[in-house]
Scaffold this active site. Structure first.
Site, PDB file in Angstrom:
ATOM      1  N   LYS A 113      27.735  11.982 -33.020  1.00 23.32           N
ATOM      2  CA  LYS A 113      27.190  13.271 -32.843  1.00 23.32           C
ATOM      3  C   LYS A 113      28.115  14.312 -33.623  1.00 23.32           C
ATOM      4  CE  LYS A 113      24.522  12.084 -29.031  1.00 23.32           C
ATOM      5  NZ  LYS A 113      24.854  10.765 -28.364  1.00 23.32           N
TER       6      LYS A 113
HETATM    7  C1  LIG Z   1      23.923   9.742 -28.185  1.00 22.07           C
HETATM    8  C2  LIG Z   1      24.566   8.309 -28.491  1.00 22.07           C
HETATM    9  C3  LIG Z   1      23.806   7.138 -28.852  1.00 22.07           C
HETATM   10  C4  LIG Z   1      22.065   7.306 -28.716  1.00 22.07           C
HETATM   11  O1  LIG Z   1      21.800   8.208 -29.596  1.00 22.07           O
HETATM   12  P1  LIG Z   1      20.428   8.846 -29.924  1.00 22.07           P
HETATM   13  O2  LIG Z   1      20.360   9.650 -31.084  1.00 22.07           O
HETATM   14  O3  LIG Z   1      20.446   9.669 -28.631  1.00 22.07           O
HETATM   15  O4  LIG Z   1      19.234   7.581 -29.771  1.00 22.07           O
HETATM   16  C5  LIG Z   1      24.262   6.081 -28.936  1.00 22.07           C
HETATM   17  N1  LIG Z   1      25.834   5.815 -28.916  1.00 22.07           N
HETATM   18  C6  LIG Z   1      26.461   6.818 -28.553  1.00 22.07           C
HETATM   19  C7  LIG Z   1      27.831   6.555 -28.480  1.00 22.07           C
HETATM   20  C8  LIG Z   1      25.937   8.161 -28.523  1.00 22.07           C
HETATM   21  O5  LIG Z   1      26.867   9.165 -28.277  1.00 22.07           O
END
Ligand SMILES: *Cc1c(COP(=O)(O)O)cnc(C)c1O
Length: 496
Positions: A113
């Site tokens: 993110k």
């Molecule tokens: C947020 C997250 C996900 C999931 O991603 P989405 O975009 O919500 O489908 C997977 N792995 C990690 C480590 C995350 O932080």
């Protein structure tokens, strides 16, 4: 490049420029903004094969943010990616045992993110300048663990903004929680809620779409926006790394021009994989988008049956950032797959609200055939961590391991020889307890002590952001019931 707009999936809000959509986060009718028209087949990876990550980011973002000038986008990109990641490549691709891992965890909070949340504050500030508003932007965010910290890092200290993060008090790991509650910054607020991620997300959505509250805010010279992947400003920067990975494969001769590849995406709220879908629409040769779920297999059931049904027990797994039963961004896919039919999206979302489930038509199912869905049990996830480490010395985190496990099942079942990139969404150091346990080394130690033990046992160095985490003072202690979220927000903003 033609101008594009952003339209609500539910069709009852006015269209916006990209700046307007980024500032609003969510449409006033409760829908999500989608590009209109969706950029199709306008980017050939061969044109960008020799470009850097930042240069590719500029090309991709210019496709979607047509009201931003190239100079403004470039300024945002430079601010976001200069010296914030521990590698100038931002998203390195590594090959182990004939699969490729796209490592998206080299940013300040060690999860994917960061890639979008390091740039979102700059896009938002620019959007505010473009729309001539002098309102203070209040970022409201629900987190399943990783978004919260990444958003806090991105927005902390950014003038003209406040950031408020709600996280499930008992739904995140010790390390995730500590990362959030130790956050610096006068403009940062962190609150635990007694509920799960879905409760937090629903609460935030309700605050956003409360007209009386919006009016009050407006009077006090504030405006709300969102750092969740419901914000289009989160999604578009994620399209970049799908192109970047492909150009790396082309450059190293691993694939030939136009050769389609598979992307395996560990999925929760459906943001990351939706970005991969947009990349495919934009012209990236992708064979399958492999949607990997953990034991909260609501998306697997959806893709295999055509029925979305959140009426089930919420499972707490070792991949907490994917512990989600209402995948917000699926709404965007439904819109595209229904040929932009906002009336039927509205119907489906109403049914979801009312009954917790909805069905899609056979025609829509057909339109989703780019996707393959699978899920991994906790046992399979652990097995993947262990097996990958033992066979190649490569350590993956539990979210990435869900991707690996689902991909193994896919390969076995389909015998499809297409080359695959597994999107590696977090550093294993963020999830030390589960990783150590999977490796069969069950220490009686807390998550923090395990950071050093893991480093010692694997010879990998502790990522810088974790080095001092255990001794950082706690700055945020507030906990509230899910019904109190609105009250908390009003208190913080000094509005009665
Ligand atoms: C947020 C997250 C996900 C999931 O991603 P989405 O975009 O919500 O489908 C997977 N792995 C990690 C480590 C995350 O932080």
């Amino acid at each position: 490049m033609s101008n594009l707009f952003y339209t609500s999936t539910r069709g009852k809000s006015a269209k916006q420029s990209s700046a307007g959509a980024i500032l609003s986060g969510i449409a006033s009718d409760g829908g999500l903004y989608v590009p209109d028209p969706l950029p199709l087949d306008s980017l050939d990876p061969l044109e960008i094969v020799n470009k850097s990550y930042q240069e590719i980011a500029l090309v991709v973002m210019a496709e979607y943010f047509t009201d931003f000038s190239d100079a403004d986008l470039k300024a945002c990109i430079d601010l976001a990616y200069l010296n914030t990641f521990d590698t100038p490549h931002i998203a390195p691709l590594v090959k182990r045992d004939d699969v490729y891992y796209l490592e998206l965890f080299h940013g300040p909070t060690l999860a994917f993110k960061d890639v979008a949340l390091t740039i979102l504050p700059h896009l938002m500030k620019q959007a505010a300048r473009m729309s001539g508003t002098d309102r203070e932007i209040v970022i409201l965010t629900a987190t399943s663990g990783d978004t919260g910290k990444a958003a806090l890092e991105g927005f902390a200290g950014v003038e003209g903004t406040k950031i408020i993060v709600f996280f499930p008090e008992h739904g995140v790991t010790q390390i995730q929680k500590r990362q959030m509650v130790t956050q610096h910054g006068e403009n940062a607020y962190v609150i635990g809620i007694e509920g799960n991620f879905d409760d937090a997300q629903a609460g935030v959505k309700a605050i956003f779409t409360d007209p009386a509250l919006s009016a009050k805010l407006y009077q006090s010279n504030y405006m709300f926006s969102s750092a969740n992947s419901i914000n289009i400003g989160r999604l578009v920067p994620q399209i970049v790394y799908y192109f970047f990975a492909y150009t790396q494969l082309l450059r190293s001769g691993e694939i030939k021009r136009d050769e389609p590849i598979d992307y395996v995406v560990p999925t929760g709220n459906f943001g990351n994989i939706l970005a991969a879908y947009y990349a495919k629409q934009l012209g990236l040769p992708v064979n399958r988008l492999i949607c990997a779920s953990n034991e909260n297999r609501v998306l697997f059931d959806f893709f295999t049956s055509g029925t979305y049904d959140k009426n089930r027990d919420f499972v707490m797994t070792m991949s907490p950032s994917m512990d989600i039963l209402v995948s917000g961004n699926l709404e965007r896919l439904l819109y595209h797959a229904s040929d932009d039919d906002s009336a039927s999206v509205r119907q489906m979302m109403d049914r979801l609200n009312l009954t917790g489930r909805f069905d899609i038509s056979p025609i829509m199912r057909e339109a989703l055939s780019d996707f393959y869905a699978g899920f991994a049990t906790e046992e399979e996830t652990s097995q993947s961590i262990k097996q990958v480490y033992e066979s190649s010395g490569y350590l993956i985190d539990p979210h990435t391991a869900v991707g690996h496990a689902v991909y193994s099942g896919y390969r076995e079942k389909t015998q499809n020889p297409t080359k695959a990139v597994i999107v590696s969404t977090a550093s294993p150091f963020k999830f030390t307890a589960s990783v150590m346990k999977a490796l069969g080394r069950d220490y009686k130690a807390d998550d923090f002590e395990l950071i050093d033990i893991l480093s010692r046992e694997t010879g990998l160095s502790v990522p810088t952001p974790l080095v001092k985490l255990a001794t950082e003072p706690v700055r945020h202690r507030k906990i509230c019931r899910k019904e109190e979220m609105k009250k908390q927000v009003l208190e913080i903003l000094g509005i009665s």
